[in-house]
Design an enzyme around this catalytic site. Structure first.
Site, PDB file in Angstrom:
ATOM      1  N   HIS A  72       6.994 -27.177  -0.962  1.00  0.00           N
ATOM      2  CA  HIS A  72       6.218 -28.000  -1.535  1.00  0.00           C
ATOM      3  C   HIS A  72       5.017 -27.473  -2.696  1.00  0.00           C
ATOM      4  O   HIS A  72       4.018 -28.106  -3.122  1.00  0.00           O
ATOM      5  CB  HIS A  72       5.422 -29.068  -0.549  1.00  0.00           C
ATOM      6  CG  HIS A  72       6.740 -29.831   0.037  1.00  0.00           C
ATOM      7  ND1 HIS A  72       7.060 -30.984   0.048  1.00  0.00           N
ATOM      8  CD2 HIS A  72       7.220 -29.380   0.890  1.00  0.00           C
ATOM      9  CE1 HIS A  72       8.124 -31.570   0.572  1.00  0.00           C
ATOM     10  NE2 HIS A  72       8.344 -30.194   1.464  1.00  0.00           N
ATOM     11  N   GLU A  82       0.798  -1.052   0.168  1.00  0.00           N
ATOM     12  CA  GLU A  82      -0.045   0.034  -0.095  1.00  0.00           C
ATOM     13  C   GLU A  82       0.810   1.295   0.129  1.00  0.00           C
ATOM     14  O   GLU A  82       0.501   2.277  -0.424  1.00  0.00           O
ATOM     15  CB  GLU A  82      -1.056  -0.078   1.314  1.00  0.00           C
ATOM     16  CG  GLU A  82      -2.186   0.385   0.818  1.00  0.00           C
ATOM     17  CD  GLU A  82      -3.212   0.302   1.870  1.00  0.00           C
ATOM     18  OE1 GLU A  82      -2.729   0.483   3.099  1.00  0.00           O
ATOM     19  OE2 GLU A  82      -4.458   0.263   1.885  1.00  0.00           O
ATOM     20  N   LYS A 106     -13.966   1.289  -3.717  1.00  0.00           N
ATOM     21  CA  LYS A 106     -14.936   1.668  -2.673  1.00  0.00           C
ATOM     22  C   LYS A 106     -16.128   2.497  -3.502  1.00  0.00           C
ATOM     23  O   LYS A 106     -17.449   2.358  -3.138  1.00  0.00           O
ATOM     24  CB  LYS A 106     -14.273   2.570  -1.759  1.00  0.00           C
ATOM     25  CG  LYS A 106     -13.514   1.715  -0.445  1.00  0.00           C
ATOM     26  CD  LYS A 106     -13.110   2.874   0.604  1.00  0.00           C
ATOM     27  CE  LYS A 106     -12.238   2.195   1.457  1.00  0.00           C
ATOM     28  NZ  LYS A 106     -11.812   3.232   2.431  1.00  0.00           N
TER      29      LYS A 106
HETATM   30  O1  PA5 Z   1      -3.542   1.567   5.851  1.00  0.00           O
HETATM   31  C1  PA5 Z   1      -4.649   1.919   5.666  1.00  0.00           C
HETATM   32  O2  PA5 Z   1      -4.528   3.167   5.771  1.00  0.00           O
HETATM   33  C2  PA5 Z   1      -5.774   1.097   5.291  1.00  0.00           C
HETATM   34  O3  PA5 Z   1      -5.344  -0.290   5.273  1.00  0.00           O
HETATM   35  C3  PA5 Z   1      -6.661   1.252   6.351  1.00  0.00           C
HETATM   36  O4  PA5 Z   1      -6.270   1.037   7.824  1.00  0.00           O
HETATM   37  C4  PA5 Z   1      -8.117   0.324   6.067  1.00  0.00           C
HETATM   38  O5  PA5 Z   1      -8.555   0.825   4.904  1.00  0.00           O
HETATM   39  C5  PA5 Z   1      -9.089   0.552   7.208  1.00  0.00           C
HETATM   40  O6  PA5 Z   1      -9.479   2.100   7.297  1.00  0.00           O
HETATM   41  P1  PA5 Z   1     -10.266   2.379   8.526  1.00  0.00           P
HETATM   42  O7  PA5 Z   1      -9.601   2.343   9.755  1.00  0.00           O
HETATM   43  O8  PA5 Z   1     -10.590   3.959   8.065  1.00  0.00           O
HETATM   44  O9  PA5 Z   1     -11.438   1.686   8.864  1.00  0.00           O
END
Ligand code: PA5
Length: 426
Positions: free
Chosen positions: A298, A277, A414
């Site tokens: 394996h 990310e 989203k």
């Molecule tokens: O690293 C990040 O920012 C994301 O993975 C968020 O943690 C994830 O989308 C969850 O978001 P939120 O905590 O707003 O529900």
């Protein structure tokens, strides 16, 4: 506490010759908060800056909750649950001998999984921690609705209130509003720390406290890693530089993080989120994957040894001291022919496997191998390793000239989903 070895990576010379001035420049960007996304660098000094009063409040609330429940449902997705789960499994192992079990929900919309968890907890004593920084994420949102209702139906509002905790923004978002309206205990996710960098905030710390984990050891490990990476000559930056060279100079497209311990599997998932990310943007970045050996020897082991070349390199986690060990028992008949192993422990055999595999993959298979030696798998090591990887991720991301602290790509699915579900406003 993490020793790196690049002797099987075939880039030792390039690492030595790498432009140190550039590393220094990026280091200063991280420490002085001058790079892109720098308003999300609150994690850099968090191991010393964290709110000590909030920690002692969390300890009290967690102890109280622990005395009432056998299951804590941790509601969250991505950075809002992976860190807690990685730490819990690394430190306590997969079948801990403790009264509280952690179960993760809200990371999936699978109806079967959600229903199975519902059936599993409905006749047990459970509590809920709902973790969401935005407070508006759909997956944890709908899971929380289901389990909040179950708890209220089973125990009534008063008891449910004593067993539900929210971890969210200090003022924004639906979860904050809901928690305030219902009177749920709330802990705060700092504005300047994004999900995948948040394991040392209440996001990771509160569930771990309920699980009975020594979080002071986690903070102590994180602080040590913070100190060790205040100087540019450190192992975390060497690792960042090595992956940068393999990606941008040698053309590798993917990195697989390999563990030899099943209890490290979610740690590798956490690592995948951290690097995937943070770096996968602007058409750049190594694709982070993971393996657990021996099981994946394996399956994917065949591909790594003999499949398409110059695509994937390996980073190996070599744990020096296992949490537990056992011998191969002697058998007088020796019908299975395994008596030759009885002078060795499982861990010793695991180490031999690691040595043999590194040699096979790196030297015969010509797949670069980076080895990271971890002392052990306790709280201090988790804190050290998590901080160490965050710091190398920041270095690696800035070396790639991307903003490591946003995730604009996550919004695309989203928005599509909201349109399809006819969410008001979409
Ligand atoms: O690293 C990040 O920012 C994301 O993975 C968020 O943690 C994830 O989308 C969850 O978001 P939120 O905590 O707003 O529900």
């Amino acid at each position: 506490m993490i020793k790196t070895s690049f002797k099987n990576s075939n880039i030792e010379k390039e690492i030595k010759d790498f432009n140190l001035a550039r590393v220094k420049e990026v280091h200063d960007m991280i420490e002085n908060k001058t790079g892109e996304g720098s308003d999300f660098l609150g994690w850099v000094n968090w191991p010393v800056d964290f709110d000590k009063n909030e920690l002692s409040d969390m300890k009290k609330v967690a102890e109280e909750l622990r005395s009432k429940i056998n299951i804590l449902l941790v509601v969250g997705i991505g950075g809002s649950y992976l860190g807690a789960r990685a730490a819990d499994e690394m430190i306590r192992g997969l079948y801990p001998n403790d009264k509280v079990e952690l179960i993760y929900i809200g990371n999936t919309i699978s109806s079967t999984y959600t229903k199975q968890v519902l059936n599993y907890v409905k006749d047990k004593e459970f509590g809920i921690v709902n973790v969401s920084k935005s407070g508006t994420t759909t997956e944890p949102g709908i899971a929380f609705r289901v389990f909040e209702k179950l708890l209220i139906d089973l125990k009534g509002k008063e008891i449910a209130r004593e067993r539900i905790v929210a971890v969210t923004d200090k003022e924004k978002g639906a979860l904050k509003q809901l928690a305030t309206a219902e009177g749920y205990e709330t802990f705060t996710i700092p504005d300047d720390i994004g999900g995948r960098f948040s394991v040392f905030t209440p996001v990771g710390i509160f569930p771990l406290l309920v699980a009975g984990v020594d979080v002071d050891a986690i903070f102590s490990g994180a602080k040590k890693a913070m100190e060790d990476t205040k100087n540019i000559d450190n192992e975390a930056y060497k690792y960042a530089v090595a992956r940068h060279i393999l990606h941008t100079e040698r053309g590798y497209k993917a990195e697989t993080l390999v563990g030899y311990e099943l209890q490290m599997q979610t740690f590798t998932e956490w690592w995948k989120q951290l690097f995937g990310e943070s770096e996968g943007k602007d058409g750049k970045g190594l694709f982070p994957t993971s393996c657990v050996f021996s099981t994946d020897l394996h399956s994917l082991g065949q591909f790594i040894q003999e499949g398409t070349k110059n695509v994937l390199f390996e980073t190996i986690i070599d744990v020096k001291n296992p949490t537990m060990d056992l011998n191969v028992p002697k058998n007088t008949e020796d019908l299975d022919g395994l008596n030759y192993l009885t002078s060795k422990t499982f861990h010793e055999i695991n180490k031999v496997a690691l040595e043999g595999v590194v040699d096979a993959h790196a030297n015969t298979g010509e797949v670069p191998n980076i080895v990271l030696e971890f002392d052990k798998m306790d709280g201090e090591m988790f804190g050290y390793a998590a901080y160490w990887f965050m710091k190398s991720c920041a270095m690696s991301g800035y070396l790639l000239e991307i903003n490591p602290f946003n995730q604009p790509g996550v919004e695309v699915y989203k928005t599509n989903m909201f349109k399809l579900l006819k969410k008001p406003g979409f």
